[in-house]
Scaffold this motif. Structure first.
Motif, short mmCIF file in Angstrom:
data_model
loop_
_atom_site.label_atom_id
_atom_site.label_comp_id
_atom_site.label_asym_id
_atom_site.label_seq_id
_atom_site.Cartn_x
_atom_site.Cartn_y
_atom_site.Cartn_z
N ASP A 153 0.83 -1.21 0.00
CA ASP A 153 0.00 0.00 0.00
C ASP A 153 0.86 1.26 0.00
OD1 ASP A 153 -2.29 -1.39 -0.13
OD2 ASP A 153 -2.72 -1.34 2.02
N LYS A 154 1.98 1.19 0.72
CA LYS A 154 2.87 2.35 0.74
C LYS A 154 3.45 2.59 -0.65
CE LYS A 154 4.24 1.66 5.46
NZ LYS A 154 5.26 0.91 6.18
N HIS A 155 3.82 1.50 -1.31
CA HIS A 155 4.34 1.65 -2.68
C HIS A 155 3.27 2.21 -3.61
CE1 HIS A 155 8.41 0.31 -2.80
NE2 HIS A 155 8.14 -0.69 -2.01
N LYS A 156 2.04 1.77 -3.40
CA LYS A 156 0.93 2.28 -4.21
C LYS A 156 0.75 3.77 -3.97
CE LYS A 156 -2.50 -1.23 -5.23
NZ LYS A 156 -3.76 -1.78 -4.73
N LEU A 157 0.83 4.15 -2.70
CA LEU A 157 0.68 5.55 -2.33
C LEU A 157 1.75 6.39 -3.02
CD1 LEU A 157 -1.22 7.03 -0.37
CD2 LEU A 157 0.65 7.05 1.25
N PHE A 158 2.96 5.87 -3.04
CA PHE A 158 4.06 6.59 -3.68
C PHE A 158 3.80 6.72 -5.18
CE2 PHE A 158 8.20 6.58 -5.84
CZ PHE A 158 8.65 7.81 -5.39
N TYR A 159 3.29 5.64 -5.76
CA TYR A 159 2.99 5.66 -7.19
C TYR A 159 1.94 6.73 -7.51
CZ TYR A 159 1.52 3.93 -11.75
OH TYR A 159 1.22 3.84 -13.08
N ILE A 160 0.91 6.79 -6.66
CA ILE A 160 -0.14 7.80 -6.85
C ILE A 160 0.45 9.20 -6.70
CG2 ILE A 160 -2.29 8.72 -5.89
CD1 ILE A 160 -2.94 5.80 -5.06
N THR A 161 1.30 9.37 -5.67
CA THR A 161 1.92 10.68 -5.45
C THR A 161 2.68 11.14 -6.69
OG1 THR A 161 2.27 9.90 -3.21
CG2 THR A 161 3.31 11.95 -3.80
N GLU A 162 3.41 10.22 -7.30
CA GLU A 162 4.16 10.59 -8.50
C GLU A 162 3.21 10.89 -9.66
OE1 GLU A 162 7.24 7.65 -9.38
OE2 GLU A 162 8.57 9.40 -9.26
N ALA A 163 2.13 10.11 -9.75
CA ALA A 163 1.25 10.24 -10.91
C ALA A 163 0.42 11.53 -10.89
CB ALA A 163 0.33 9.02 -11.00
N ILE A 164 -0.03 11.95 -9.70
CA ILE A 164 -0.91 13.12 -9.67
C ILE A 164 -0.14 14.43 -9.69
CG2 ILE A 164 -2.83 11.96 -8.51
CD1 ILE A 164 -1.95 13.23 -5.90
N GLY A 165 1.16 14.36 -9.51
CA GLY A 165 1.96 15.57 -9.35
C GLY A 165 1.76 16.63 -10.40
N SER A 166 1.79 16.22 -11.67
CA SER A 166 1.81 17.23 -12.72
C SER A 166 0.44 17.87 -12.94
CB SER A 166 2.30 16.60 -14.00
OG SER A 166 1.63 15.39 -14.24
#
Lengths: 211, 196
Positions: free
Chosen positions: B130-143
């Motif tokens: 879940d933490k990895h997923k959270l990180f993935y989301i963080t990177e994806a929504i950034g722009s």
């Protein structure tokens, strides 16, 4: 663990679950067992298809940048939005930082990524200069997050909604090429399969090193 | 399969090859790039970029992002003011898009990165995946937060007459920089720090 054993493993980009690779059929994809994200694909004619698509995307990008995206008409006074007017106004008003960021995010990065893709796939096709291909692959991997053509398109739509009340809006040639560009951008840049490109690179340039 | 077997395995963020984690700095075996610096370096980098972004979040929201000059009368509007105007004007979908993209997304990114940073130091009961997923989301929504900056520049290009003018305010510069630094902060984060 040996190198070949590591090559048979794959880690999901989303949840970092470790998987053992299995053979899949042509034009199918393997999904993560935990979160259903695509972890790898097997695309037939990968280099040829990507090359053709990135050429098309580059042409569409140039068309989009050359013509008007939209023209507004307020009581008979016309103003049009294109790349030239965008930068003239932004830099003219002294917003250099925003202007430079815009220049990089919607012009330099997308163009650089597409040109690198075209260059590296052409070099791969002719089996030449492995080092350049490698550097280009790394370059694309580092910068593909920073191409914001898609977000710029959403911004155009949002500003159109804001303008509806005050002005008549006429869509230009670039608006329609932008829609096509968006679709291709998602296929070529956003869904780029680095794993497959690297496997292709290894199979072309590193044959001698392998058993 | 399990996340970790005998060796700790990690994924190269550049070429997606699986590498053996050797705790220190790692060079990927396939693309030969230095994919991870030492852990404390990336930890400090993430914090530094995050603090810069949080500082910039205030001028981005307090200073006007849009200045309208109409026949000599100057009207300044901040991000929240603009959203309120849109809401009152009845364009709810656009108001929601901008609210989410320029107010919630940056805040969520701050919270996610802070949470991930805390979870590297203390044991938080949530699964590794879940933490990895959270990180993935963080990177994806950034722009996506860049929407507001783009909209302001597009409006300033189109509404550029002698009588009426829209000019991007200083908030736009701060906002663009904030998005830039949050993205850098997320990129600098070392996923190896995430505990199981």
């Amino acid at each position: 663990m040996k190198k070949d054993e590591l090559d048979m493993l794959v880690i999901c980009k989303k949840c970092h679950t470790l998987h053992q690779k299995i053979e899949i059929h042509k034009d199918t994809k393997a999904l993560c067992s935990y979160c259903n994200t695509v972890i790898y694909r097997y695309t037939s004619h990968l280099s040829r298809n990507t090359l053709a698509l990135s050429f098309t995307t580059l042409i569409l990008l140039i068309v989009t940048f050359l013509f008007d995206i939209m023209t507004i008409n307020i009581n008979g006074v016309y103003k049009s939005l294109n790349l030239e007017s965008l930068f003239i106004v932004v830099f003219g008003q002294g917003y250099y930082l925003v202007g430079i960021m815009l220049l990089f995010l919607i012009v330099i990065f997308p163009v650089a990524i597409l040109i690198s893709l075209i260059l590296l796939l052409t070099l791969m096709h002719h089996k030449k200069s492995g080092y350049t291909v490698k550097r280009l692959l790394i370059l694309i991997a580092k910068f593909h997050h920073w191409s914001m053509v898609d977000i710029f398109f959403i911004s155009i739509l949002v500003s159109m909604v804001k303008l509806f009340a005050y002005a008549q809006i006429e869509l230009g040639v670039s608006f329609f090429s932008f829609i096509l560009l968006l679709i291709l951008d998602i296929i070529v840049i956003k869904k780029i399969s680095f794993n497959e490109l690297w496997i292709l690179y290894e199979s072309i340039y590193l044959k001698d090193n392998k058993k | 399969m399990n996340n970790e077997k005998k060796h700790k395995l990690i994924r190269c963020p550049i070429c997606e090859a699986v590498n053996i984690d050797t705790e220190g700095a790692i060079q990927c075996r396939r693309c030969e790039e230095n994919i991870y610096p030492k852990k404390n370096i990336s930890y400090n980098q993430t914090i530094a970029f995050l603090i810069t972004a949080i500082i910039l979040y205030f001028p981005a929201n307090l200073y006007p992002i849009l200045i309208t000059k109409q026949l000599g009368v100057i009207h300044e509007s901040t991000i929240l003011g603009g959203i309120m105007l849109l809401w009152q004007g009845g364009s709810y979908p656009v108001a929601i898009i901008i609210l989410v993209a320029s107010v919630f997304v940056p805040l969520l990114k701050f919270i996610f990165i802070i949470y991930l940073l805390i979870s590297t130091k203390y044991n938080i009961k949530s699964s590794h995946m879940d933490k990895h997923k959270l990180f993935y989301i963080t990177e994806a929504i950034g722009s996506w937060s860049m929407i507001d900056v783009f909209v302001v520049t597009i409006l300033s290009v189109l509404i550029h007459f002698t009588a009426v003018k829209i000019i991007p305010g200083s908030g736009a510069t701060a906002f663009a920089l904030m998005v830039f630094f949050t993205m850098l902060s997320a990129h600098a984060f070392d996923t190896r720090l995430l505990k199981k």
